[in-house]
Design a protein around this motif. Structure first.
Motif, PDB file in Angstrom:
ATOM      1  N   LEU A  43       0.832  -1.167   0.020  1.00 13.75           N
ATOM      2  CA  LEU A  43      -0.028   0.074  -0.046  1.00 13.75           C
ATOM      3  C   LEU A  43       0.864   1.152   0.077  1.00 13.75           C
ATOM      4  O   LEU A  43       0.483   2.157  -0.748  1.00 13.75           O
ATOM      5  CB  LEU A  43      -1.060  -0.121   1.255  1.00 13.75           C
ATOM      6  CG  LEU A  43      -2.032  -1.014   0.951  1.00 13.75           C
ATOM      7  CD1 LEU A  43      -2.684  -1.192   2.335  1.00 13.75           C
ATOM      8  CD2 LEU A  43      -2.929  -0.696   0.142  1.00 13.75           C
ATOM      9  N   GLU A  44       2.165   1.156   0.688  1.00 18.06           N
ATOM     10  CA  GLU A  44       2.899   2.529   0.617  1.00 18.06           C
ATOM     11  C   GLU A  44       3.451   2.516  -0.734  1.00 18.06           C
ATOM     12  O   GLU A  44       3.562   3.841  -1.145  1.00 18.06           O
ATOM     13  CB  GLU A  44       4.067   1.959   1.717  1.00 18.06           C
ATOM     14  CG  GLU A  44       3.704   2.402   3.079  1.00 18.06           C
ATOM     15  CD  GLU A  44       3.335   3.811   3.444  1.00 18.06           C
ATOM     16  OE1 GLU A  44       4.207   4.832   2.668  1.00 18.06           O
ATOM     17  OE2 GLU A  44       2.721   4.018   4.037  1.00 18.06           O
ATOM     18  N   GLN A  45       3.760   1.458  -1.429  1.00 10.69           N
ATOM     19  CA  GLN A  45       4.297   1.468  -2.804  1.00 10.69           C
ATOM     20  C   GLN A  45       3.095   2.279  -3.567  1.00 10.69           C
ATOM     21  O   GLN A  45       3.510   3.006  -4.731  1.00 10.69           O
ATOM     22  CB  GLN A  45       4.753   0.234  -3.395  1.00 10.69           C
ATOM     23  CG  GLN A  45       6.074  -0.296  -2.696  1.00 10.69           C
ATOM     24  CD  GLN A  45       6.456  -1.585  -3.175  1.00 10.69           C
ATOM     25  OE1 GLN A  45       5.676  -2.211  -3.892  1.00 10.69           O
ATOM     26  NE2 GLN A  45       7.591  -1.873  -2.911  1.00 10.69           N
ATOM     27  N   GLU A  46       1.931   1.490  -3.496  1.00 14.52           N
ATOM     28  CA  GLU A  46       0.825   2.171  -4.207  1.00 14.52           C
ATOM     29  C   GLU A  46       0.736   3.711  -4.244  1.00 14.52           C
ATOM     30  O   GLU A  46       0.425   4.403  -5.027  1.00 14.52           O
ATOM     31  CB  GLU A  46      -0.509   1.136  -3.964  1.00 14.52           C
ATOM     32  CG  GLU A  46      -1.520   1.790  -4.995  1.00 14.52           C
ATOM     33  CD  GLU A  46      -2.828   0.809  -4.748  1.00 14.52           C
ATOM     34  OE1 GLU A  46      -3.723   1.286  -5.223  1.00 14.52           O
ATOM     35  OE2 GLU A  46      -2.702   0.217  -3.881  1.00 14.52           O
ATOM     36  N   ASN A  47       0.638   4.082  -2.802  1.00 15.72           N
ATOM     37  CA  ASN A  47       0.571   5.290  -2.562  1.00 15.72           C
ATOM     38  C   ASN A  47       1.490   6.401  -3.068  1.00 15.72           C
ATOM     39  O   ASN A  47       1.031   7.474  -3.744  1.00 15.72           O
ATOM     40  CB  ASN A  47       0.605   5.430  -1.018  1.00 15.72           C
ATOM     41  CG  ASN A  47      -0.057   6.749  -0.526  1.00 15.72           C
ATOM     42  OD1 ASN A  47      -0.890   7.481  -1.088  1.00 15.72           O
ATOM     43  ND2 ASN A  47       0.605   7.419   0.927  1.00 15.72           N
ATOM     44  N   THR A  48       2.812   6.030  -3.003  1.00 16.30           N
ATOM     45  CA  THR A  48       3.888   6.755  -3.468  1.00 16.30           C
ATOM     46  C   THR A  48       3.774   6.787  -4.955  1.00 16.30           C
ATOM     47  O   THR A  48       3.650   8.045  -5.733  1.00 16.30           O
ATOM     48  CB  THR A  48       5.164   5.910  -3.274  1.00 16.30           C
ATOM     49  OG1 THR A  48       5.494   5.727  -1.937  1.00 16.30           O
ATOM     50  CG2 THR A  48       6.325   6.883  -4.144  1.00 16.30           C
ATOM     51  N   SER A  49       3.142   5.683  -5.720  1.00 15.02           N
ATOM     52  CA  SER A  49       2.980   5.871  -7.340  1.00 15.02           C
ATOM     53  C   SER A  49       1.884   6.688  -7.430  1.00 15.02           C
ATOM     54  O   SER A  49       1.719   7.493  -8.502  1.00 15.02           O
ATOM     55  CB  SER A  49       2.705   4.546  -7.596  1.00 15.02           C
ATOM     56  OG  SER A  49       2.117   4.263  -8.977  1.00 15.02           O
ATOM     57  N   LEU A  50       0.702   6.667  -6.714  1.00 17.22           N
ATOM     58  CA  LEU A  50      -0.595   7.557  -7.095  1.00 17.22           C
ATOM     59  C   LEU A  50      -0.155   9.037  -6.766  1.00 17.22           C
ATOM     60  O   LEU A  50      -0.662   9.827  -7.385  1.00 17.22           O
ATOM     61  CB  LEU A  50      -1.656   7.023  -6.023  1.00 17.22           C
ATOM     62  CG  LEU A  50      -2.379   5.789  -6.504  1.00 17.22           C
ATOM     63  CD1 LEU A  50      -3.234   5.242  -5.151  1.00 17.22           C
ATOM     64  CD2 LEU A  50      -3.074   5.839  -7.853  1.00 17.22           C
ATOM     65  N   LYS A  51       0.859   9.263  -5.647  1.00 18.22           N
ATOM     66  CA  LYS A  51       0.964  10.751  -5.384  1.00 18.22           C
ATOM     67  C   LYS A  51       1.913  11.246  -6.755  1.00 18.22           C
ATOM     68  O   LYS A  51       1.938  12.323  -7.173  1.00 18.22           O
ATOM     69  CB  LYS A  51       1.905  10.740  -4.422  1.00 18.22           C
ATOM     70  CG  LYS A  51       1.087  10.787  -2.828  1.00 18.22           C
ATOM     71  CD  LYS A  51       1.940  10.731  -1.756  1.00 18.22           C
ATOM     72  CE  LYS A  51       1.012  10.698  -0.587  1.00 18.22           C
ATOM     73  NZ  LYS A  51       2.053  10.989   0.745  1.00 18.22           N
ATOM     74  N   ARG A  52       2.795  10.290  -7.273  1.00 21.49           N
ATOM     75  CA  ARG A  52       3.537  10.796  -8.351  1.00 21.49           C
ATOM     76  C   ARG A  52       2.806  11.157  -9.654  1.00 21.49           C
ATOM     77  O   ARG A  52       2.954  11.895 -10.350  1.00 21.49           O
ATOM     78  CB  ARG A  52       4.859   9.359  -8.670  1.00 21.49           C
ATOM     79  CG  ARG A  52       5.831  10.042  -9.465  1.00 21.49           C
ATOM     80  CD  ARG A  52       6.902   8.831  -9.832  1.00 21.49           C
ATOM     81  NE  ARG A  52       7.170   8.349  -8.438  1.00 21.49           N
ATOM     82  CZ  ARG A  52       7.238   7.171  -7.881  1.00 21.49           C
ATOM     83  NH1 ARG A  52       6.914   6.225  -8.825  1.00 21.49           N
ATOM     84  NH2 ARG A  52       7.696   6.586  -6.984  1.00 21.49           N
ATOM     85  N   GLU A  53       1.783  10.065  -9.671  1.00 21.13           N
ATOM     86  CA  GLU A  53       0.724  10.362 -10.911  1.00 21.13           C
ATOM     87  C   GLU A  53       0.011  11.699 -10.801  1.00 21.13           C
ATOM     88  O   GLU A  53      -0.148  12.413 -11.728  1.00 21.13           O
ATOM     89  CB  GLU A  53      -0.031   9.252 -10.982  1.00 21.13           C
ATOM     90  CG  GLU A  53      -1.099   9.134 -12.167  1.00 21.13           C
ATOM     91  CD  GLU A  53      -2.000   8.006 -12.394  1.00 21.13           C
ATOM     92  OE1 GLU A  53      -2.985   7.798 -13.308  1.00 21.13           O
ATOM     93  OE2 GLU A  53      -1.662   7.072 -11.445  1.00 21.13           O
TER      94      GLU A  53
END
Length: 99
Positions: A43-53
């Protein structure tokens, strides 16, 4: 108090059974904690990815807003006083469309 051999054996078996159950319980708790940790990491990785997007999309939106603002200054369709009644001329539309 005198305890029979059977009672002693029963106590030993009960303690062993309890020890095995406690081991099983601790193992299950550890596995559950490991699974939660893996889910957290994912979930942390997904969150980071979504913030980047979100950042990329925000930049794109700013860019497109600037492009639109610049285009509105020169768009013949927006400057035509009759644009709400008439059908725009093809040559006027061609200057607005991307090439």
């Amino acid at each position: 108090v005198f305890q029979s051999r059977e009672e002693d054996d029963r106590k030993v078996r009960r303690r062993e059974k309890n020890r095995v159950a406690a081991q099983r319980s601790r193992k299950k708790q550890t596995q559950k904690a490991d699974k939660l940790h893996e889910e957290y990491e994912s979930l942390e990785q997904e969150n980071t990815s979504l913030k980047r997007e979100i950042g990329k999309l925000t930049d794109e939106m700013k860019h497109l807003s600037e492009v639109l603002k610049d285009h509105e200054k020169i768009c013949p369709l927006l400057h035509c006083t009759m644009n709400f009644v008439t059908i725009p001329r093809p040559d006027a539309l061609a200057s607005c469309l991307p090439r």
